[in-house]
Design a protein around this motif. Sequence first.
Motif, PDB file in Angstrom:
ATOM      1  N   MET A 237      46.539 -37.112 -14.790  1.00 23.10           N
ATOM      2  CA  MET A 237      45.413 -36.618 -14.042  1.00 23.10           C
ATOM      3  C   MET A 237      45.544 -36.904 -12.554  1.00 23.10           C
ATOM      4  O   MET A 237      44.860 -36.290 -11.766  1.00 23.10           O
ATOM      5  CB  MET A 237      44.132 -37.257 -14.550  1.00 23.10           C
ATOM      6  N   ALA A 238      46.383 -37.796 -12.168  1.00 20.88           N
ATOM      7  CA  ALA A 238      46.528 -38.143 -10.761  1.00 20.88           C
ATOM      8  C   ALA A 238      47.090 -36.990  -9.939  1.00 20.88           C
ATOM      9  O   ALA A 238      46.839 -36.911  -8.743  1.00 20.88           O
ATOM     10  CB  ALA A 238      47.418 -39.372 -10.624  1.00 20.88           C
ATOM     11  N   ASN A 239      47.833 -36.098 -10.553  1.00 22.85           N
ATOM     12  CA  ASN A 239      48.452 -34.996  -9.831  1.00 22.85           C
ATOM     13  C   ASN A 239      47.714 -33.675 -10.007  1.00 22.85           C
ATOM     14  O   ASN A 239      48.326 -32.615 -10.011  1.00 22.85           O
ATOM     15  CB  ASN A 239      49.920 -34.834 -10.289  1.00 22.85           C
ATOM     16  N   ARG A 240      46.402 -33.711 -10.120  1.00 24.15           N
ATOM     17  CA  ARG A 240      45.605 -32.494 -10.280  1.00 24.15           C
ATOM     18  C   ARG A 240      45.641 -31.666  -9.008  1.00 24.15           C
ATOM     19  O   ARG A 240      45.592 -32.196  -7.910  1.00 24.15           O
ATOM     20  CB  ARG A 240      44.155 -32.828 -10.587  1.00 24.15           C
ATOM     21  N   GLU A 241      45.685 -30.355  -9.179  1.00 28.22           N
ATOM     22  CA  GLU A 241      45.612 -29.460  -8.028  1.00 28.22           C
ATOM     23  C   GLU A 241      44.184 -29.423  -7.476  1.00 28.22           C
ATOM     24  O   GLU A 241      43.982 -29.420  -6.263  1.00 28.22           O
ATOM     25  CB  GLU A 241      46.027 -28.047  -8.440  1.00 28.22           C
ATOM     26  N   ARG A 242      43.215 -29.412  -8.364  1.00 31.53           N
ATOM     27  CA  ARG A 242      41.806 -29.373  -7.970  1.00 31.53           C
ATOM     28  C   ARG A 242      41.216 -30.760  -8.160  1.00 31.53           C
ATOM     29  O   ARG A 242      40.997 -31.204  -9.278  1.00 31.53           O
ATOM     30  CB  ARG A 242      41.058 -28.347  -8.813  1.00 31.53           C
ATOM     31  N   LYS A 243      40.929 -31.430  -7.070  1.00 32.68           N
ATOM     32  CA  LYS A 243      40.468 -32.812  -7.137  1.00 32.68           C
ATOM     33  C   LYS A 243      38.982 -32.969  -6.877  1.00 32.68           C
ATOM     34  O   LYS A 243      38.429 -34.038  -7.075  1.00 32.68           O
ATOM     35  CB  LYS A 243      41.253 -33.657  -6.137  1.00 32.68           C
ATOM     36  N   ASN A 244      38.327 -31.916  -6.413  1.00 29.81           N
ATOM     37  CA  ASN A 244      36.906 -31.990  -6.083  1.00 29.81           C
ATOM     38  C   ASN A 244      36.066 -31.486  -7.248  1.00 29.81           C
ATOM     39  O   ASN A 244      36.272 -30.386  -7.743  1.00 29.81           O
ATOM     40  CB  ASN A 244      36.606 -31.152  -4.838  1.00 29.81           C
ATOM     41  N   GLU A 245      35.104 -32.290  -7.648  1.00 29.74           N
ATOM     42  CA  GLU A 245      34.257 -31.945  -8.777  1.00 29.74           C
ATOM     43  C   GLU A 245      32.836 -31.695  -8.276  1.00 29.74           C
ATOM     44  O   GLU A 245      32.096 -32.631  -7.991  1.00 29.74           O
ATOM     45  CB  GLU A 245      34.244 -33.072  -9.802  1.00 29.74           C
ATOM     46  N   PRO A 246      32.432 -30.429  -8.177  1.00 33.80           N
ATOM     47  CA  PRO A 246      31.050 -30.162  -7.763  1.00 33.80           C
ATOM     48  C   PRO A 246      30.087 -30.481  -8.903  1.00 33.80           C
ATOM     49  O   PRO A 246      30.440 -30.391 -10.073  1.00 33.80           O
ATOM     50  CB  PRO A 246      31.039 -28.667  -7.450  1.00 33.80           C
ATOM     51  N   LYS A 247      28.886 -30.828  -8.542  1.00 36.45           N
ATOM     52  CA  LYS A 247      27.885 -31.156  -9.551  1.00 36.45           C
ATOM     53  C   LYS A 247      26.641 -30.330  -9.263  1.00 36.45           C
ATOM     54  O   LYS A 247      26.131 -30.325  -8.154  1.00 36.45           O
ATOM     55  CB  LYS A 247      27.548 -32.639  -9.484  1.00 36.45           C
ATOM     56  N   ILE A 248      26.178 -29.606 -10.280  1.00 44.25           N
ATOM     57  CA  ILE A 248      24.961 -28.817 -10.129  1.00 44.25           C
ATOM     58  C   ILE A 248      24.011 -29.129 -11.281  1.00 44.25           C
ATOM     59  O   ILE A 248      24.439 -29.549 -12.360  1.00 44.25           O
ATOM     60  CB  ILE A 248      25.244 -27.295 -10.088  1.00 44.25           C
ATOM     61  N   TYR A 249      22.751 -28.930 -11.035  1.00 43.87           N
ATOM     62  CA  TYR A 249      21.738 -29.141 -12.058  1.00 43.87           C
ATOM     63  C   TYR A 249      21.183 -27.782 -12.464  1.00 43.87           C
ATOM     64  O   TYR A 249      20.816 -26.975 -11.617  1.00 43.87           O
ATOM     65  CB  TYR A 249      20.612 -30.035 -11.530  1.00 43.87           C
ATOM     66  N   LEU A 250      21.134 -27.534 -13.758  1.00 46.47           N
ATOM     67  CA  LEU A 250      20.643 -26.277 -14.295  1.00 46.47           C
ATOM     68  C   LEU A 250      19.496 -26.532 -15.259  1.00 46.47           C
ATOM     69  O   LEU A 250      19.484 -27.549 -15.963  1.00 46.47           O
ATOM     70  CB  LEU A 250      21.752 -25.538 -15.045  1.00 46.47           C
ATOM     71  N   SER A 251      18.571 -25.593 -15.303  1.00 45.06           N
ATOM     72  CA  SER A 251      17.522 -25.663 -16.320  1.00 45.06           C
ATOM     73  C   SER A 251      18.155 -25.287 -17.661  1.00 45.06           C
ATOM     74  O   SER A 251      19.294 -24.804 -17.711  1.00 45.06           O
ATOM     75  CB  SER A 251      16.384 -24.699 -15.983  1.00 45.06           C
ATOM     76  N   ASP A 252      17.429 -25.471 -18.734  1.00 49.61           N
ATOM     77  CA  ASP A 252      17.945 -25.096 -20.051  1.00 49.61           C
ATOM     78  C   ASP A 252      18.255 -23.602 -20.101  1.00 49.61           C
ATOM     79  O   ASP A 252      19.271 -23.185 -20.659  1.00 49.61           O
ATOM     80  CB  ASP A 252      16.946 -25.454 -21.146  1.00 49.61           C
ATOM     81  N   LYS A 253      17.377 -22.800 -19.499  1.00 49.63           N
ATOM     82  CA  LYS A 253      17.574 -21.352 -19.482  1.00 49.63           C
ATOM     83  C   LYS A 253      18.821 -20.978 -18.676  1.00 49.63           C
ATOM     84  O   LYS A 253      19.619 -20.149 -19.102  1.00 49.63           O
ATOM     85  CB  LYS A 253      16.349 -20.662 -18.896  1.00 49.63           C
ATOM     86  N   GLU A 254      19.000 -21.593 -17.525  1.00 47.53           N
ATOM     87  CA  GLU A 254      20.177 -21.311 -16.690  1.00 47.53           C
ATOM     88  C   GLU A 254      21.460 -21.725 -17.394  1.00 47.53           C
ATOM     89  O   GLU A 254      22.460 -21.018 -17.333  1.00 47.53           O
ATOM     90  CB  GLU A 254      20.052 -22.034 -15.345  1.00 47.53           C
ATOM     91  N   GLN A 255      21.424 -22.867 -18.078  1.00 40.76           N
ATOM     92  CA  GLN A 255      22.590 -23.335 -18.831  1.00 40.76           C
ATOM     93  C   GLN A 255      22.946 -22.355 -19.944  1.00 40.76           C
ATOM     94  O   GLN A 255      24.104 -22.036 -20.168  1.00 40.76           O
ATOM     95  CB  GLN A 255      22.329 -24.727 -19.412  1.00 40.76           C
ATOM     96  N   TYR A 256      21.922 -21.874 -20.625  1.00 37.82           N
ATOM     97  CA  TYR A 256      22.123 -20.891 -21.699  1.00 37.82           C
ATOM     98  C   TYR A 256      22.765 -19.617 -21.143  1.00 37.82           C
ATOM     99  O   TYR A 256      23.712 -19.084 -21.718  1.00 37.82           O
ATOM    100  CB  TYR A 256      20.785 -20.580 -22.373  1.00 37.82           C
ATOM    101  N   ILE A 257      22.241 -19.131 -20.026  1.00 34.61           N
ATOM    102  CA  ILE A 257      22.775 -17.909 -19.402  1.00 34.61           C
ATOM    103  C   ILE A 257      24.218 -18.123 -18.967  1.00 34.61           C
ATOM    104  O   ILE A 257      25.071 -17.252 -19.174  1.00 34.61           O
ATOM    105  CB  ILE A 257      21.889 -17.474 -18.224  1.00 34.61           C
TER     106      ILE A 257
END
Length: 53
Positions: free
Chosen positions: A1-21
Amino acid sequence: MANRERKNEPKIYLSDKEQYILELKVKISDMKSKSTFPRRLIMYGYLKMIDMV
């Protein structure tokens, strides 16, 4: 995992409905992972889905 190309992990919060969609759209798009879906939206601004059935 140390050599990942994508190292940035965005974090978002979703409602149950948004998660379902989100999960529904990822499934419909037939992409291999849930992270590919928003990444394509960020990079290209849209997703092109073609129904070959």
